[in-house]
Motif scaffolding. Sequence first.
Motif, short mmCIF file in Angstrom:
data_model
loop_
_atom_site.label_atom_id
_atom_site.label_comp_id
_atom_site.label_asym_id
_atom_site.label_seq_id
_atom_site.Cartn_x
_atom_site.Cartn_y
_atom_site.Cartn_z
N PHE A 57 14.93 10.70 13.16
CA PHE A 57 15.77 9.77 12.41
C PHE A 57 16.13 10.24 11.01
N THR A 58 15.47 11.25 10.49
CA THR A 58 15.77 11.70 9.13
C THR A 58 16.26 13.14 9.06
N GLY A 59 16.16 13.88 10.14
CA GLY A 59 16.61 15.27 10.12
C GLY A 59 18.12 15.37 10.06
N THR A 60 18.62 16.40 9.41
CA THR A 60 20.06 16.58 9.23
C THR A 60 20.60 17.76 10.04
N GLN A 61 19.78 18.34 10.90
CA GLN A 61 20.23 19.42 11.77
C GLN A 61 19.99 19.03 13.22
N TRP A 62 21.01 19.23 14.04
CA TRP A 62 20.93 18.84 15.46
C TRP A 62 21.34 20.04 16.30
N THR A 63 20.36 20.80 16.78
CA THR A 63 20.61 21.97 17.62
C THR A 63 19.63 22.00 18.79
N PRO A 64 19.57 20.98 19.62
CA PRO A 64 18.59 20.97 20.71
C PRO A 64 18.90 21.94 21.84
N LEU A 65 20.14 22.43 21.91
CA LEU A 65 20.53 23.34 22.99
C LEU A 65 20.50 24.79 22.56
N PHE A 66 20.10 25.06 21.30
CA PHE A 66 20.03 26.43 20.80
C PHE A 66 18.60 26.96 20.88
N ALA A 67 18.47 28.24 20.61
CA ALA A 67 17.12 28.83 20.61
C ALA A 67 16.30 28.28 19.44
N ASP A 68 16.93 28.17 18.27
CA ASP A 68 16.28 27.56 17.10
C ASP A 68 16.56 26.06 17.14
N LYS A 69 15.64 25.30 17.69
CA LYS A 69 15.90 23.89 17.98
C LYS A 69 15.56 23.01 16.78
N HIS A 70 16.49 22.09 16.49
CA HIS A 70 16.27 21.04 15.50
C HIS A 70 16.73 19.72 16.12
N PHE A 71 16.02 18.65 15.79
CA PHE A 71 16.25 17.39 16.49
C PHE A 71 16.53 16.23 15.52
N GLY A 72 17.23 16.51 14.45
CA GLY A 72 17.64 15.45 13.54
C GLY A 72 18.94 14.82 14.02
N VAL A 73 18.92 13.54 14.32
CA VAL A 73 20.07 12.88 14.95
C VAL A 73 21.09 12.38 13.94
N LEU A 74 20.82 12.52 12.66
CA LEU A 74 21.74 12.00 11.65
C LEU A 74 23.16 12.56 11.75
N PRO A 75 23.38 13.83 12.09
CA PRO A 75 24.76 14.29 12.25
C PRO A 75 25.54 13.52 13.32
N LEU A 76 24.89 13.22 14.43
CA LEU A 76 25.55 12.46 15.49
C LEU A 76 25.82 11.02 15.05
N VAL A 77 24.86 10.42 14.37
CA VAL A 77 25.03 9.04 13.92
C VAL A 77 26.13 8.95 12.87
N ALA A 78 26.15 9.90 11.94
CA ALA A 78 27.18 9.88 10.89
C ALA A 78 28.58 10.05 11.50
N ALA A 79 28.74 10.96 12.45
CA ALA A 79 30.04 11.16 13.09
C ALA A 79 30.46 9.91 13.85
N THR A 80 29.52 9.27 14.54
CA THR A 80 29.83 8.04 15.28
C THR A 80 30.30 6.94 14.34
N LEU A 81 29.61 6.79 13.21
CA LEU A 81 29.97 5.73 12.26
C LEU A 81 31.31 6.01 11.60
N VAL A 82 31.57 7.28 11.24
CA VAL A 82 32.83 7.63 10.58
C VAL A 82 34.01 7.38 11.50
N ILE A 83 33.94 7.86 12.72
CA ILE A 83 35.06 7.70 13.65
C ILE A 83 35.24 6.24 14.03
N THR A 84 34.14 5.52 14.24
CA THR A 84 34.24 4.09 14.55
C THR A 84 34.84 3.32 13.38
#
Length: 299
Positions: free
Chosen positions: A52-79
Amino acid sequence: MRRTRPRYGEAAIKGLLLTAALVSVATTVGIVVSLIPPAVEFFRTVSLSEFFTGTQWTPLFADKHFGVLPLVAATLVITGIALLVAIPVGLGAAIYLSEYARPGVRKVLKPSLEILAGIPTVVYGFFALAFITPLLRDILPSGWDISVRNGLSAGLVMGVMIVPTIASLTEDALSAVPHSLRDGAFALGSGKRTVSVRVVVPAALSGIVAACVLGISRAVGETMIVLIAAGSTPEFTINPLVEMETMTAFIARAASGDVPVGSISYNTIFAVGALLFLATFVMNMISIRLVRKYREVYE
């Protein structure tokens, strides 16, 4: 008094309606049950704070990061962009159809408006990519660098898509207001605009709120428009001119790839889906409270 004959047809209809209600509830329960186990497995590996606080979302890459904030921010902006288009246009169209349009005009305009709801969302996505983005590049100032895929064009087209939802439901709510309220306001010397804005709209506020919340839910859950027009780059930004990825776009992209079943990357689909389900559930609960608070009962 004679004993009435049994009404088998009414009992059958009642049974069908009960079955429909149970199917709806069972579908919701099934969705929740299918989301919970993979989501729980995901959070056994990834902490809630990182998610919930991470700012990097790369779960499909070799260097995995699981911060969902980029997805949430994009959803809120477009909505948010979509609502800035849909709510004023939808509410204005509903007021015109309910209060100003003649019956013959209403019979033509309302079905024509609702045709927009029947257009496939993939068509909206390609329309945003092939027409709206080039148009924005032509009309925006030269210093504004807009990407080929961006949140602005996706939000604008999504707003057009949910206009029929808000306009149709709002028009139904406005039309349900008793004419005696309008007649009383006219008798006191009020004009058409005053009656529409200060009498009819407040009286139908619960229906308007429900229409707007349904539009928000439709925008948050939209997939094809954002997948085609917004892109697939999960950047933590609120700048709508750049490429971004929403929660639904990630789910569609990851589910259509070659992610191994049972892996941490696969479980991210269910974790994001659970977050999306929780967000829409909270919005619906807020909507119910607002509708009950502002509901007007007429006899």
